[in-house]
Design a protein around this motif. Structure first.
Motif, short mmCIF file in Angstrom:
data_model
loop_
_atom_site.label_atom_id
_atom_site.label_comp_id
_atom_site.label_asym_id
_atom_site.label_seq_id
_atom_site.Cartn_x
_atom_site.Cartn_y
_atom_site.Cartn_z
N ASP A 195 8.66 11.57 31.57
CA ASP A 195 8.21 11.35 30.19
C ASP A 195 8.02 9.85 29.95
O ASP A 195 8.91 9.17 29.45
CB ASP A 195 9.25 11.94 29.23
CG ASP A 195 8.87 11.74 27.77
OD1 ASP A 195 7.69 11.46 27.48
OD2 ASP A 195 9.77 11.85 26.91
N GLY A 253 8.31 8.75 26.22
CA GLY A 253 9.70 8.66 25.78
C GLY A 253 10.41 7.45 26.35
O GLY A 253 11.15 6.76 25.65
N GLU A 304 9.87 13.30 21.51
CA GLU A 304 10.70 14.13 22.38
C GLU A 304 10.70 15.59 21.96
O GLU A 304 10.97 16.47 22.77
CB GLU A 304 12.13 13.59 22.44
CG GLU A 304 12.24 12.17 22.97
CD GLU A 304 11.63 11.98 24.34
OE1 GLU A 304 12.38 11.74 25.28
OE2 GLU A 304 10.39 12.09 24.48
N ALA A 314 7.75 16.91 23.90
CA ALA A 314 7.74 16.70 25.34
C ALA A 314 8.32 17.91 26.07
O ALA A 314 9.33 18.48 25.65
CB ALA A 314 8.52 15.45 25.71
N PRO A 342 11.68 16.02 28.15
CA PRO A 342 11.91 14.77 27.39
C PRO A 342 12.77 13.77 28.13
O PRO A 342 13.69 14.14 28.87
CB PRO A 342 12.61 15.26 26.12
CG PRO A 342 13.26 16.54 26.52
CD PRO A 342 12.33 17.17 27.53
N TYR A 343 12.46 12.50 27.92
CA TYR A 343 13.27 11.43 28.51
C TYR A 343 14.66 11.42 27.91
O TYR A 343 15.66 11.27 28.61
CB TYR A 343 12.58 10.07 28.28
CG TYR A 343 13.25 8.92 28.98
CD1 TYR A 343 13.19 8.81 30.36
CD2 TYR A 343 13.95 7.96 28.27
CE1 TYR A 343 13.81 7.76 31.02
CE2 TYR A 343 14.58 6.90 28.92
CZ TYR A 343 14.50 6.81 30.30
OH TYR A 343 15.12 5.77 30.95
N ASP A 364 16.94 13.99 26.02
CA ASP A 364 17.03 15.41 25.66
C ASP A 364 17.98 15.58 24.48
O ASP A 364 19.19 15.75 24.64
CB ASP A 364 17.53 16.22 26.86
CG ASP A 364 17.41 17.73 26.64
OD1 ASP A 364 17.07 18.12 25.51
OD2 ASP A 364 17.66 18.49 27.59
#
Length: 507
Positions: free
Chosen positions: A198, A201, A247, A250, A253-254, A256
């Protein structure tokens, strides 16, 4: 995930993983004791000293989740080995540095190496040991690292006093070599997961955290209400708010945020973050014991060594208490011990009596073990195995974010109180009315420029300026220890509110 290795192979794997925590732990404690010496040798201001520390923690914070993703994507073993190489290389370069700029740069690279090591080691340990053994394993993992954590201040003090501060970084080299050899021989390949990275992110998170940390660190110099400070605060807040929306959409996600819907995970993670926030005050302990209490670097290192020694014994005990009673009892005891230690230090802040100092710093050292090990183990146990590499990165990122923001805020509070008090003291004496406070930056560390400026003054004025500098340092030191005490009580309160009961570790 590979099958759980049989003894004694699993213990060799645990020993290999301790290379990571050992280097990181010793790096945390070996540097602060040498900061006054570095300030004197390189002639840098107090803020520059803190950037040497925070360049590492900021870099670690930004890249930790990326390290977790890399471990999941390419295998924890492979990324762990890469982290060993990068950490060792940057440590060697730190030792070769001859300017503040070089040291800050290589410390940032060192943080990147740490970001590969931390999220890679824990998943390997969790894959190696059964759920009933994980508390003991994590206790030993941290306990062995705690030996280096405890020895770090004394080693740093001896090197700074008798050899050169450059040597404090080179101690990482043999440790990394041992870790590399053991990893190549005993650690099997870990399971890999195909996940997209990501980038949105990552960049948004990095920009937001960096902007806020830079604003906090530089606010004293730029001014809290200066346009650039306010702009950075606004940009940081905007990027972090934007991160929430990014996020949500995503796929991988980077950050979470769904993990934090679990109250137990959230409570344990916040306990770790609060501890790391307040723990940054110890950077100033080493400086205070030298600049105000009058101890030599080696003596100051020995004091911190004695205060850290309980970690070696209590780390396995902390893991055992977690295995038997769950996280609430040990974490509660830990935060209370930390609070007692900080309170006793505040009561005796101007003492030079060694026994009184140890009565304050030893409870603090005992308390940290009971907070960190149960909280971390409990948080990781709350998620399924396939998410543990990313989860470890998330917990470690939140911890380092607490430390990065903690050092930035503590530094700003300390410098604001110290410089404000010093300026006020200079205005109280007719012989010092015309003196500029910045002229005496680094005076207590015996920085050459400050000493020259002091020696140019009449004897009576010199005495007053030195006393004022000590008085202002004590004022700043008192303020940041009060702040840390508040953080400890806040961390305990949030943990007890959020973590209601123990859940069995997931396989």
């Amino acid at each position: 995930m590979p099958k759980t290795p049989k003894a004694p192979r699993k213990w060799w794997i645990l020993l290999a993983m301790t290379a990571a925590v050992s280097m990181i732990f010793i790096d945390i404690t070996v540097l602060p004791v040498a900061l006054p010496t570095i300030q004197r040798k390189l002639g840098i201001p107090s803020l520059g000293l803190q950037w040497i520390v925070n360049a590492y923690t900021l870099s670690l914070t930004i890249f930790l989740l990326a390290g977790g993703w890399l471990g999941a994507r390419f295998g924890s073993r492979r990324i762990f080995i890469c982290g060993l190489f990068l950490f060792a290389l940057s440590s060697a370069l730190c030792g070769l540095s001859n300017s503040a700029a070089e040291l800050i740069l290589f410390r940032a690279i060192q943080g990147m190496g740490g970001a590969l090591l931390i999220p890679s080691a824990a998943p390997i340990i969790f894959a190696t040991f059964s759920p009933k053994e994980r508390g003991k394993a994590m206790g030993l993992y941290v306990g062995i690292g705690s030996v280096f954590f405890a020895l770090g201040p004394f080693i740093g003090g001896v090197f700074a006093q008798y050899l050169s501060w450059h040597y404090i970084f080179w101690i990482n080299l043999p440790i990394s070599l041992i870790g590399l050899i053991l990893t190549l021989i005993f650690v099997p390949e870990m399971e890999k997961q195909k996940r997209a990275f990501d980038w949105k992110g990552f960049l948004t998170f990095s920009a937001g955290v960096s902007a806020i940390v830079i604003a906090l660190m530089q606010a004293k110099n730029w001014g809290w209400t200066s346009p650039i400070t306010l702009l950075l605060f606004c940009l940081g807040a905007a990027f972090l708010i934007l991160l929430l929306f990014i996020e949500k959409k995503a796929k991988d996600p980077y950050v979470d945020f769904s993990l934090y819907k679990n109250r137990n995970f959230l409570g344990a993670s916040l306990a770790v973050a609060c501890f790391q926030f307040l723990a940054m005050v110890t950077v100033y302990w080493s400086i205070f014991f030298q600049n105000v209490s009058g101890f030599s670097p080696a003596q100051a290192g020995a004091i911190i060594l004695i205060s850290n020694a309980p970690l070696i014994i209590l780390s396995p005990i902390g893991g055992h208490l977690y295995d038997k009673h769950g996280p609430r009892p040990p974490v509660t005891v830990g935060f209370l011990l930390i609070s007692v230690g900080l309170f006793l230090l505040l009561l005796n802040i101007d003492t030079k009596n060694l026994l009184i100092l140890l009565m304050a710093v030893i409870p603090y050292g005992c308390g940290r073990t009971f907070v960190l090990i149960p909280s971390f183990t409990f948080a990781v146990s709350e998620v399924p195995p396939e998410k543990r590499a990313i989860t470890v990165g998330s917990i470690a990122t939140l911890r380092q974010l607490g430390g990065t923001l903690g050092l930035a805020i503590i530094t700003s509070v300390f410098l604001t109180v110290q410089e404000g008090q010093f300026a006020e003291d200079l205005q109280r004496n007719t012989s010092t009315l015309s003196l500029a406070p910045k002229t005496f930056t680094g005076l207590l560390s015996k920085a050459p420029k400050a000493i020259v400026a002091l020696e140019a003054l009449p004897e009576e004025t010199r005495t007053y300026v030195k006393q004022s500098r000590v008085h202002s340092f004590i004022s700043g030191f008192r303020a940041i220890n009060i702040l840390s005490l508040i953080a400890a009580l806040l961390g305990l309160g949030m943990f007890l509110w959020l973590v209601k009961k123990r859940t069995q570790p997931k396989l």
